[in-house]
Each structure stands twice: as structure tokens, then as C-alpha cells.
Design a protein around this motif. Structure first.
Motif, mmCIF file in Angstrom:
data_model
loop_
_atom_site.group_PDB
_atom_site.id
_atom_site.type_symbol
_atom_site.label_atom_id
_atom_site.label_comp_id
_atom_site.label_asym_id
_atom_site.label_seq_id
_atom_site.Cartn_x
_atom_site.Cartn_y
_atom_site.Cartn_z
ATOM 1 N N GLU A 139 25.822 54.306 74.335
ATOM 2 C CA GLU A 139 25.486 53.065 75.054
ATOM 3 C C GLU A 139 25.851 53.151 76.538
ATOM 4 O O GLU A 139 25.990 52.137 77.203
ATOM 5 C CB GLU A 139 26.147 51.839 74.406
ATOM 6 C CG GLU A 139 25.802 51.639 72.943
ATOM 7 C CD GLU A 139 24.312 51.502 72.670
ATOM 8 O OE1 GLU A 139 23.598 50.878 73.494
ATOM 9 O OE2 GLU A 139 23.851 52.045 71.657
ATOM 10 N N LEU A 140 26.033 54.374 77.069
ATOM 11 C CA LEU A 140 26.426 54.583 78.461
ATOM 12 C C LEU A 140 25.370 55.410 79.189
ATOM 13 O O LEU A 140 24.734 56.280 78.592
ATOM 14 C CB LEU A 140 27.762 55.333 78.530
ATOM 15 C CG LEU A 140 28.978 54.658 77.909
ATOM 16 C CD1 LEU A 140 30.125 55.649 77.778
ATOM 17 C CD2 LEU A 140 29.387 53.447 78.727
ATOM 18 N N SER A 141 25.246 55.171 80.499
ATOM 19 C CA SER A 141 24.419 56.048 81.329
ATOM 20 C C SER A 141 25.102 57.412 81.384
ATOM 21 O O SER A 141 26.279 57.548 81.020
ATOM 22 C CB SER A 141 24.293 55.475 82.741
ATOM 23 O OG SER A 141 25.550 55.527 83.403
ATOM 24 N N LEU A 142 24.403 58.419 81.875
ATOM 25 C CA LEU A 142 24.989 59.755 81.959
ATOM 26 C C LEU A 142 26.230 59.761 82.841
ATOM 27 O O LEU A 142 27.264 60.313 82.463
ATOM 28 C CB LEU A 142 23.963 60.764 82.477
ATOM 29 C CG LEU A 142 24.485 62.194 82.661
ATOM 30 C CD1 LEU A 142 24.971 62.775 81.333
ATOM 31 C CD2 LEU A 142 23.424 63.070 83.289
ATOM 32 N N SER A 143 26.157 59.148 84.020
ATOM 33 C CA SER A 143 27.309 59.182 84.930
ATOM 34 C C SER A 143 28.493 58.400 84.370
ATOM 35 O O SER A 143 29.641 58.837 84.490
ATOM 36 C CB SER A 143 26.930 58.660 86.317
ATOM 37 O OG SER A 143 26.448 57.336 86.245
#
Length: 174
Positions: A139-143
Motif C-alpha cells: 500500500e506504499l509508493s516505491l519511494s
């Protein structure tokens, strides 16, 4: 500053790369070659960091990277492998044609963007177990994922416990 930009800056600071980038990335050409758009935070990471790995374990697939960690060199191979899982596994969080690789580990785990929207900046990362069917959606962006992983804010059940005690070191192969 957007949250993604903030996480990119934090990851770049952790990487401690002090040299100026000596490559130019033509994102329209990269995206055309891949056949899909890419998230803003990924582009910024690749513009700020050379190809390399974190904690002697984790490689962002970089357009300039060597074959083993190159977005252009590995993308079709990794998409083909995951397409087989999508057909056979209920656990895969993505749909066929809407899941794209973004990182690999030395253990063979692969991180994929789950492209459940047309806006790449809304894509989140899911991890596929190396040589296995298990999936871990983040549920997180890559960064955000990378920063939280490197600072202990995200613990993956798929990665070795020893990763938690490693310094967030970055080493370039470029």
C-alpha cells in the motif's frame, strides 16, 4: 513538496551519493520501450541515484543499470514470470497487464507496481516471494516503501531478518 518528493529526498540522503549524475534519461523513450508510464518518484530516484543496491540486497530496476538490475533488460522477463502467477494464483494483488516490476532482491524477490489506476503516481508496490507464490502488498509508493524499509518503518515477512540490522548503505555499480 509532495509526499512522494519528500520520500525521494529522504532516500537520496540515506544513499549518500555525492556525485553529480552523468547520465540523461529520456523518459518518453524509456516509457515507450516499456509500453507504460512510470511513477514520478521512480523517475526522480533514477535521476538522483546511479544504478546500485541498498544494504547489499535490494536493487531498484534502473533504466541505466546492468542487465541484472536494468529496467529495460529485465522488465519483459519479470512480467512474463508474473503473468503465469496471475493465471494460477489467487494471491496476486494485480491484474494481467497491470502489474510492472520495479525492484529485485538478491534472494530473487521481485517488487511490482500494482497499476490499479491509470495514474502511475497512485500505484503501490507489492512484493512477490522469490521462486514462490506468496505476495505481500505494501500500500506504499516505491519511494515511501524504500524509505520505510531502510529506516525500519516497514518490515517484510519475505525478506531476511538480518536486513533489519543492516545500515541503509547504498553501493553503486556504475
Amino acid at each position: 513538496m509532495s509526499q512522494q518528493s519528500e520520500f525521494v529526498e529522504r532516500v537520496v540522503r540515506l544513499a549518500e551519493v555525492h556525485a553529480e549524475a552523468h547520465w540523461e534519461l529520456d523518459w518518453s523513450r524509456v516509457e515507450a520501450s516499456l509500453g507504460h508510464a512510470l511513477p514520478f518518484d521512480y523517475k526522480r530516484l533514477c535521476e538522483e541515484l546511479p544504478p546500485g543496491k541498498f544494504c547489499d540486497f535490494f536493487w531498484i530496476l534502473h533504466p541505466v543499470g546492468s542487465k541484472g538490475a536494468s529496467m529495460l533488460g529485465r522488465s519483459s522477463e519479470l512480467i512474463e514470470a508474473v503473468e503465469e502467477f496471475i493465471e494460477d494464483e489467487d494471491e496476486c494483488p494485480g491484474e494481467s497487464g497491470r502489474i510492472f516490476p520495479c525492484f529485485v532482491t538478491d534472494n530473487g524477490d521481485v517488487g511490482y507496481w500494482i497499476a490499479d489506476t491509470d495514474n502511475p503516481d497512485d500505484w503501490t508496490v507489492a512484493i512477490n516471494e522469490g521462486r514462490g507464490p506468496e505476495w505481500e502488498p505494501t500500500e506504499l509508493s516505491l519511494s515511501a516503501f524504500l524509505y520505510q524499509l531502510l529506516t525500519g518503518g516497514y518490515v517484510s515477512g519475505l525478506f531476511p531478518e538480518s536486513l533489519r540490522s543492516r545500515e541503509p548503505r547504498f553501493s553503486s555499480n556504475f
